[in-house]
Design an enzyme around this catalytic site. Structure first.
Site, PDB file in Angstrom:
ATOM      1  N   HIS A  33      19.040 -42.556   3.498  1.00 28.58           N
ATOM      2  CA  HIS A  33      20.407 -42.647   4.019  1.00 28.58           C
ATOM      3  C   HIS A  33      20.419 -43.081   5.480  1.00 28.58           C
ATOM      4  O   HIS A  33      21.417 -43.584   5.972  1.00 28.58           O
ATOM      5  CB  HIS A  33      21.134 -41.299   3.892  1.00 28.58           C
ATOM      6  CG  HIS A  33      21.498 -40.953   2.491  1.00 28.58           C
ATOM      7  ND1 HIS A  33      20.568 -40.555   1.563  1.00 28.58           N
ATOM      8  CD2 HIS A  33      22.691 -40.954   1.845  1.00 28.58           C
ATOM      9  CE1 HIS A  33      21.183 -40.317   0.406  1.00 28.58           C
ATOM     10  NE2 HIS A  33      22.462 -40.558   0.546  1.00 28.58           N
ATOM     11  N   GLU A  56      26.422 -50.952  -5.878  1.00 24.78           N
ATOM     12  CA  GLU A  56      26.595 -51.771  -4.668  1.00 24.78           C
ATOM     13  C   GLU A  56      26.459 -53.261  -4.948  1.00 24.78           C
ATOM     14  O   GLU A  56      27.112 -54.081  -4.304  1.00 24.78           O
ATOM     15  CB  GLU A  56      25.576 -51.354  -3.604  1.00 24.78           C
ATOM     16  CG  GLU A  56      25.799 -49.964  -3.032  1.00 24.78           C
ATOM     17  CD  GLU A  56      25.347 -48.855  -3.964  1.00 24.78           C
ATOM     18  OE1 GLU A  56      24.645 -49.151  -4.960  1.00 24.78           O
ATOM     19  OE2 GLU A  56      25.688 -47.688  -3.711  1.00 24.78           O
TER      20      GLU A  56
END
Lengths: 352, 321
Positions: free
Chosen positions: A126, A57
């Site tokens: 998450h 990321e």
């Protein structure tokens, strides 16, 4: 009349991407599976503009920042919002600051997308509503829509915006359906809240999934003779202060409901806003119904225990209205707010 | 004068200008100006690499950037105004010394977060490759970073992406032996940086970063490779941070024998000796060069100190586009 098509949030996002990529050849889509999952976009716009990335990321976001400053309009899909922690340097230190620190030499028209929210039992790595972290970062904009039409309209606005925009998708809404305008010029402006329901007794403010929570509570409140106004923030930064203040000045009561934790959150900001700019209109303390200061659990029961529910909103509002009416009947000063009502200002699950 | 000699002269003069600029900032700091991270000792890296670039190329750099900027043609007076927080600085005084960028020179997106420059450079190179914005065909990007940044995870992420996406990106690692207050041999094996880079499968060259001619030759080869193939290349330049991490820094933690050894190999001294040995310059010529750069810096300082402060009502300008 505007032509509409019924579709899911996921489809609305896809339609917005497709339309903006067609409209502007500088729009670029990158992510961990962006090309794999959207072969039609690869077919239509080419592999150069629809890219799978390494599962990294930080470099995905950094690359978007560099590209945005150099004439492209990248949209990056970072999958789940907590993964944005890896992208923080690029988003916060670079995209958010280097326009300012360079004296305006650069702009960063990029969109960073991430999913979060309860409903999938995926646990705290998450599911973490960390949107307020980015609200605290200068130079960024933050949106978190609640219905398919807004997902389309806000994503298109975010792609066209010359600033970095964090675009959060509540997991629980991904397959929710709604009517979405077909028009390619359909835009929902960033920074504009929507009044979903008008009412004069209490203002309920939510965003993403909690808009529906507020709407359900409002329906139930009707049976009790209480008319709730429901505001969907849609944008968290910039915040539509005028819409919230206008409503609070009318109702005198403000209840903010979100899944993110309360400490230094959006609800705290709105409470401060009401206290600062609409104090004389307040007839009751501002209430916050938020998630707890705890990671999201995976177990359905624990996950749901952390989420504000319509019943909790209903109970809180009934108590709030009754209390303030009692106070007003007794001519008591607002300064003597009952401690008993403060118990609502805590994690929603326990309050429920 | 043959072109080769003119270039050698120019390199020496540019290195002297960078050094004089940095020394002036050190002086200013002693009288209350903000501290800076100087590039003293690393001038050959900046001058040798930047000379190998042309106008269509872009530079992404870091907090130790004065050399890169001056070698690219930045005016010392506007740099100094920036360091002093004045309106005539390249960033209107908002950057200070740490994140100066100058879009007009192609010095874009300076990050003072070690590793930040590596995170953004592939995106700038991607835009070059895709012909976005005002990029011109064949343009490449040079990203300057140090051995400290090579210890960040983003180093590998950037290299991997540049190789996989075949981005026109020149990685320039100025291995100055120091990572803030820690010697790099405490944090990495000796030959690690080039070995790590080789592991990513791109051309890697390691040269003496204090020899400006060697740096330039290696950079020119790397740039030619990038233009020919469209893919990245890596350059490790061995050099030494002669001053502290920032000003002031007493460098009490520095091994004086090591420092002395590197001072013997000072890049400006080496280039001066080279030109002297070739009979291209003598002591008087050197003194004249030094006087010229000192005058430039003195004029720059006057300009910077005369430049206006930004007015407080401009505080919120440029937060958003």
């Amino acid at each position: 009349m505007t032509k509409m098509t019924r579709m899911t949030v996921e489809q609305a996002i896809h339609q917005a991407l497709r339309e903006e990529m067609r409209r502007d050849s500088s729009v670029l889509l990158m992510g961990e599976g962006s090309a794999t999952k959207q072969r039609d976009l690869v077919a239509d716009f080419g592999a150069e503009r629809v890219r799978n990335t390494p599962l990294a990321e930080a470099i995905v976001a950094g690359t978007a920042v560099g590209a945005a400053a150099s004439g492209l309009r990248p949209v990056i899909d970072l999958l789940f919002a907590p993964f944005m922690a890896y992208a923080m340097d690029a988003l916060v230190n670079s995209a958010g600051k280097l326009r300012y620190l360079s004296g305006g030499q650069f702009q960063f028209p990029l969109v960073a997308m991430g999913m979060t929210g309860s409903g999938w039992c995926v646990g705290g790595q998450h599911n973490h509503n960390l949107e307020a972290m980015f609200v605290h970062a200068p130079g960024l904009k933050v949106v978190m829509p609640s219905e398919p039409a807004d997902f389309k309209g806000l994503l298109k606005a975010a792609i066209r915006d010359d600033n970095p925009v964090l675009f959060f998708t509540d997991l629980g809404l991904l397959y929710q359906e709604g009517e979405v305008p077909d028009a390619e010029d359909f835009i929902v402006p960033i920074g504009k809240a929507a009044v979903r329901r008008a009412g004069g007794d209490v203002t309920l403010v939510g965003y993403a999934k909690t808009v529906a929570v507020c709407m359900q509570a409002a329906s139930q409140l009707e049976a009790h003779g209480i008319a709730a106004e429901v505001i969907d923030l849609r944008s968290l930064k910039p915040l539509d202060e005028d819409t919230v203040l206008g409503s609070v000045r009318k109702t005198g009561r403000l209840v903010v409901v979100h899944e993110a934790s309360g400490l230094c959150g959006i609800a705290a900001e709105l409470a401060a806003l009401a206290a600062t700019k609409a104090f004389s209109a307040l007839r009751a303390p501002v209430l916050r119904l938020t998630g707890p200061d705890a990671p999201a659990a995976s177990s359905w029961v624990l996950e749901q225990a952390a989420v504000p529910k319509p019943e909790a909103v209903l109970e809180a509002v009934l108590d709030l209205v009754a209390g303030s009416r009692r106070d007003e009947a007794a001519g008591k000063s607002r300064a003597h707010d009952q401690d008993s009502r403060a118990h609502h200002d805590q994690l929603a699950g326990l309050a429920a | 004068m043959p072109e080769e000699n003119r270039a050698a002269f120019h390199r020496l003069e540019t290195m002297l200008l960078i050094r004089a600029y940095e020394h002036q900032l050190v002086e200013l700091q002693r009288t209350g100006a903000p501290g800076t991270c100087t590039s003293v000792g690393q001038e050959a890296c900046a001058v040798g690499v930047v000379e190998a670039l042309d106008a269509r190329d872009r530079i992404v750099t870091n907090h130790r950037s004065a050399g890169h900027l001056i070698a690219r043609g930045a005016e010392p007076r506007r740099l100094m105004a920036e360091v002093l927080g004045r309106v005539d600085g390249y960033c209107g005084g908002r950057s200070g010394s740490l994140h100066i960028s100058a879009k007009e020179l192609g010095v874009v997106l300076t990050s003072t977060i070690v590793g930040g420059e590596l995170s953004m450079a592939p995106g700038v190179a991607l835009a070059q490759k895709m012909g976005a914005g005002n990029s011109e065909p064949g343009g490449i990007v040079a990203v300057f970073f140090g051995d400290g940044a090579a210890c960040e995870g983003i180093f590998h992420e950037a290299l991997n992406l540049a190789v996989q996406w075949q981005l026109p990106l020149l990685f320039v690692c100025e291995n100055n032996q120091w990572q803030a207050f820690v010697h790099r041999l405490e944090t990495m094996p000796d030959k690690a940086i080039s070995a790590w880079a080789r592991g990513h499968g791109l051309p890697v060259d390691s040269v003496d970063g204090n020899d400006v001619d060697a740096v330039h030759a290696a950079a020119a080869r790397a740039v030619a490779h990038i233009r020919a193939t469209g893919g990245p290349a890596f350059l490790e330049l061995s050099t030494y941070r002669q001053r502290g991490h920032y000003e002031p820094d007493d460098q009490a933690y520095v091994d004086s024998a090591e420092l002395q050894a590197w001072l013997q190999r000072d890049p400006i001294r080496m280039q001066g000796e080279r030109l002297t040995a070739k009979g291209l310059i003598d002591a008087a010529g050197l003194a004249a060069l030094e006087l010229r750069v000192r005058e430039t810096i003195a004029t720059a300082l006057d300009f910077a100190q005369a430049s206006a402060w930004p007015t407080p009502d401009t505080l919120l300008e440029h937060v958003y586009a």
